[in-house]
Design a protein around this motif. Sequence first.
Motif, mmCIF file in Angstrom:
data_model
loop_
_atom_site.group_PDB
_atom_site.id
_atom_site.type_symbol
_atom_site.label_atom_id
_atom_site.label_comp_id
_atom_site.label_asym_id
_atom_site.label_seq_id
_atom_site.Cartn_x
_atom_site.Cartn_y
_atom_site.Cartn_z
ATOM 1 N N ILE A 1 0.822 -1.197 0.000
ATOM 2 C CA ILE A 1 0.000 0.000 0.000
ATOM 3 C C ILE A 1 0.866 1.262 0.000
ATOM 4 O O ILE A 1 0.520 2.263 -0.603
ATOM 5 C CB ILE A 1 -0.963 -0.008 1.208
ATOM 6 N N GLN B 1 -5.761 10.757 2.478
ATOM 7 C CA GLN B 1 -5.017 9.531 2.199
ATOM 8 C C GLN B 1 -5.533 8.376 3.038
ATOM 9 O O GLN B 1 -5.655 7.248 2.539
ATOM 10 C CB GLN B 1 -3.531 9.731 2.457
ATOM 11 N N TYR C 1 -6.873 5.036 1.364
ATOM 12 C CA TYR C 1 -6.236 3.755 1.642
ATOM 13 C C TYR C 1 -7.197 2.773 2.304
ATOM 14 O O TYR C 1 -7.021 1.565 2.210
ATOM 15 C CB TYR C 1 -5.006 3.933 2.530
#
Length: 85
Positions: free
Chosen positions: A18, A34, A38
Amino acid sequence: APISASGTIGGIVSLDFISFMPLGCIAPADFYSQLVAYTAIPVILSAMLIAYYIKLSNSPDPNANDLKVKVFQVFLTLTFIVLPS
């Protein structure tokens, strides 16, 4: 013994895929954007794979079982990739 060996190997080799996907290059993003991305991307991909698996379960096609196995393998691989992060 197998648990300690896998723990040692896991400490040496990290499969954090990731972190190789920088969102800042695609669009300007702060920490929270983010974090949401994610978190949401694997969930959305998993939901799409589960929906496709269910669609294949209702299919009369005899080759659907082979495709269901492959979809499930992709789902398990996705969960394995996301797990360390």
